[in-house]
Write a protein that holds these residues in place. Sequence first.
Motif, PDB file in Angstrom:
ATOM      1  N   GLU A   8       0.939  -1.332  -0.165  1.00 45.39           N
ATOM      2  CA  GLU A   8       0.321   0.173   0.374  1.00 45.39           C
ATOM      3  C   GLU A   8       0.733   1.224   0.014  1.00 45.39           C
ATOM      4  O   GLU A   8       1.650   0.952   1.404  1.00 45.39           O
ATOM      5  N   HIS A   9       0.622   1.995  -0.957  1.00 41.14           N
ATOM      6  CA  HIS A   9       1.016   3.232  -1.378  1.00 41.14           C
ATOM      7  C   HIS A   9       2.878   3.371  -0.509  1.00 41.14           C
ATOM      8  O   HIS A   9       2.889   4.004   0.021  1.00 41.14           O
ATOM      9  N   LEU A  10       3.876   2.665  -1.630  1.00 40.35           N
ATOM     10  CA  LEU A  10       5.051   2.161  -1.146  1.00 40.35           C
ATOM     11  C   LEU A  10       5.768   3.194  -1.828  1.00 40.35           C
ATOM     12  O   LEU A  10       6.139   2.902  -3.035  1.00 40.35           O
ATOM     13  N   THR A  11       6.811   4.039  -0.674  1.00 35.67           N
ATOM     14  CA  THR A  11       7.577   4.717  -1.556  1.00 35.67           C
ATOM     15  C   THR A  11       9.295   4.304  -1.088  1.00 35.67           C
ATOM     16  O   THR A  11       9.530   4.540   0.031  1.00 35.67           O
ATOM     17  N   THR A  18      15.049   9.372  -5.736  1.00 40.33           N
ATOM     18  CA  THR A  18      13.047   8.358  -5.129  1.00 40.33           C
ATOM     19  C   THR A  18      13.589   6.884  -6.583  1.00 40.33           C
ATOM     20  O   THR A  18      13.211   7.782  -8.330  1.00 40.33           O
ATOM     21  N   ILE A  19      13.285   5.995  -5.835  1.00 35.56           N
ATOM     22  CA  ILE A  19      12.973   4.990  -7.179  1.00 35.56           C
ATOM     23  C   ILE A  19      11.879   4.917  -7.639  1.00 35.56           C
ATOM     24  O   ILE A  19      11.854   4.548  -8.777  1.00 35.56           O
ATOM     25  N   TRP A  20      10.845   4.747  -6.412  1.00 36.43           N
ATOM     26  CA  TRP A  20       9.487   4.818  -7.314  1.00 36.43           C
ATOM     27  C   TRP A  20       8.323   5.332  -6.079  1.00 36.43           C
ATOM     28  O   TRP A  20       9.200   5.200  -4.493  1.00 36.43           O
ATOM     29  N   ARG A  21       7.113   5.895  -6.451  1.00 33.40           N
ATOM     30  CA  ARG A  21       6.629   5.928  -5.320  1.00 33.40           C
ATOM     31  C   ARG A  21       5.042   5.745  -5.159  1.00 33.40           C
ATOM     32  O   ARG A  21       4.428   4.815  -6.801  1.00 33.40           O
ATOM     33  N   ASP A  22       4.423   5.593  -3.984  1.00 33.73           N
ATOM     34  CA  ASP A  22       3.197   5.570  -4.401  1.00 33.73           C
ATOM     35  C   ASP A  22       2.560   3.874  -4.977  1.00 33.73           C
ATOM     36  O   ASP A  22       1.316   4.175  -5.982  1.00 33.73           O
ATOM     37  N   VAL A  23       3.392   3.476  -4.518  1.00 32.00           N
ATOM     38  CA  VAL A  23       3.402   1.495  -5.393  1.00 32.00           C
ATOM     39  C   VAL A  23       2.456   1.267  -4.543  1.00 32.00           C
ATOM     40  O   VAL A  23       2.870   1.086  -3.613  1.00 32.00           O
ATOM     41  N   THR A  24       0.576   0.588  -4.973  1.00 29.23           N
ATOM     42  CA  THR A  24      -0.222  -0.003  -4.767  1.00 29.23           C
ATOM     43  C   THR A  24      -0.540  -1.190  -5.243  1.00 29.23           C
ATOM     44  O   THR A  24      -0.528  -0.978  -6.089  1.00 29.23           O
ATOM     45  N   LEU A  25      -0.165  -2.322  -4.460  1.00 22.75           N
ATOM     46  CA  LEU A  25      -0.618  -3.024  -5.493  1.00 22.75           C
ATOM     47  C   LEU A  25      -1.055  -4.967  -4.568  1.00 22.75           C
ATOM     48  O   LEU A  25      -0.370  -4.598  -3.452  1.00 22.75           O
TER      49      LEU A  25
END
Length: 403
Positions: A8-11, A18-25
């Motif tokens: 949930e909302h991983l940054t 920043t490598i990636w932001r707001d990853v939800t899956l």
Amino acid sequence: MGVEVSVEHLTKSFGSSTIWRDVTLTLPKGEVSVLLGPSGTGKSVFLKTLIGLLKPNEGKVIIDGTDITECSSKELYEIRKLFGVLFQDGALFGSMNLFDNTAFPLREHTKKKEDEVRDIVMEKLELVGLNGAESKLPGEISGGMRKRAGLARALVLDPEIILVDEPDSGLDPVRTTYISQLLIDINAQIDATMLIVSHNINIARTIPDNMGMLFRKQLVMMGPREVLLTSEEPVIKQFLTGSRLGPIGMSEEKDDATREKEQAMVDAGHTDGGTELSEGIQPQVQPTPGMPERKAVARRRERVREIMHTLPENAQRAIEESMKDEQELEEKRQEVGDQLDENGSGDENGSDNNNNERRGDERGGDTDRDEAYANSGSGSGYEPSEANTEQFPAYRPGNHPGR
Ligand SMILES: Nc1ncnc2c1ncn2[C@@H]1O[C@H](COP(=O)(O)OP(=O)(O)OP(=O)(O)O)[C@@H](O)[C@H]1O
């Protein structure tokens, strides 16, 4: 059965980068998911964050009800036992033979007696076709064998979640197909939740139930494989056809001028380097006849039907088609399995794959424990030796250790 992994909302950032932001899956339990993305988009960093080797700046990773970004180190230690991880180079300890490498997690995480350890290790080495090779050092075998040894090690604790970092790296296309089949067969046998990180188009097209893609520091899309395989999203189309035309450039994103110039060249007849043949949907790889049916298939069918109305129309059509094919393919697979059983051909081959003469790779061999961990997932490490004549296991129906 595998457990669901919910992100949930991983940054994740390193310093100001920043490598990636707001990853939800979500990785649905027991299903096979593939995470795609051009080099450097942070796929390996994502895997390491899932297992708690890296701490995200924001967001949650919920595994079996526990948010591992917040839990105590004792809880994290326990949660990690649910995981089996296959790093890019197998991350084997160079100074230990394959037996000890495979036994390592058992000796480290359980109180099993040595004869029990031996039984489990030999079972897993046989599962990946490495029986007979247990006394070899990692430096003496090929890249494909190291991968399989890494897989055997990833399986010894009977994981509920299996993470695989680029199963194809350093392998030729045929060995890649074998290791992909092995992963599907393992999924059929133990029903573990699987995430494979890759930029291999064939793996993406034929292996997963679900697919996602990282690009421009975000998760561009994640869903049933058919959603990405029918997507008109330029970056996904470009990636899945391996074309130069599109937003992905050689080292970083392209500017508009470069894209226009490349388009003009292709319009004038120059090749785009991709292949249209790989467009469309190909059947998903089935477990080897004689293997159990993948339990995730029925669960996924139900799950996808529930979200069907939210998906694009062409994805819906493709899913309906795949579901029809799925049933036919399963019936065919069962038929082939029954025929093999009747003919009794299943048990007679494949047992001595590993008795070939193998020439040792003279590199490696002195990597110590810390180096192996530090190396894991970095893509560095061993190169496959062309001199090796390894083979992959041939499966024999009815002769597979289950759970
Ligand atoms: N421990 C770290 N400290 C600082 N930066 C890091 C660290 N680990 C990874 N990175 C950076 O994070 C970015 C993403 O790396 P990562 O290895 O996850 O990419 P990837 O998508 O797996 O690439 P590839 O497909 O080439 O393996 C890279 O720019 C890398 O340099």
